[in-house]
Scaffold this motif. Sequence first.
Motif: not given
Length: 268
Positions: A117-118, A122, A130, A133, A136-137, A216, A218
């Motif tokens: 994912y990152i 990104n 990312t 917020d 990313t959520n 991530l 969070r």
Amino acid sequence: MALAAGWTSLRWWSWTAFVLGTMIFVLPLLGMAEFSLSMRRGVYSFDAYVSVLGDPAFRRTFLYSVMMAGLTIVFGVLIVVPTAYWVRLRMPRLRPVIEFITMLPLVIPAIVVVFGYIRLYNTSSWLPLTGSDLGTNILLMFGYTILALPYLYRAVDTGMRAIDIATLTEAAQSLGAGWLTIFGRLILPNVLVAVLSGAFVTLAIVMGEFTMAALLNRPAFGPYLQLVGVNKAYEPAALAVIAFAITWACMGLIQLVTRLQKHTRAAR
């Protein structure tokens, strides 16, 4: 006589195994609960629980994880239930393929998924999720859905085995019902207990997951548990007792819903 003696011996060994298993399961829990009450020397108290529940970080991370669990459950149900229904109704030959895909999260580590994912999303990629917020959520919700997929799909698929989907669908179509009506008013209510079972397992996974939320960045409950466990002594035991109570409450709700559904069907 020999048969009766063998039956008595079997019962004795069964009860012995049951008692030993209960002790292995219960005694550590009692020890953990006793330790969580020992923050004040020489006296049992709820100081550790007061300290945990009064921590703003606890409330913030707990509510965040509950919110993410709710979103994950809704998203997972919207994906899994129609897929399991359609595969069982129209594409039974694809069941082994779907089952294999849903088992992959058990063999692919969460850290591999989150690094993917990152890498893909990104701030310098084509879809910089990312960078905010909200994005990313959304990624975290996708990751939680993947982790819960084996359990949610198995629960829903097992629930659908208990009903005759083909007959119910044909009967509804003969009465003029559309696909949304069939799915929302016929199929989903009949697999409600299975969906709730998978939902509660999803809740437990989300509340305790650490890797994805930490990488991530969070404010989830899993990283908070790890942080408290590193820096404090009695509060982690109190948190473990609270988490255990939540799990048992979810199991009780599953039983309650099952009984209510049985009474409703019997009344009809």
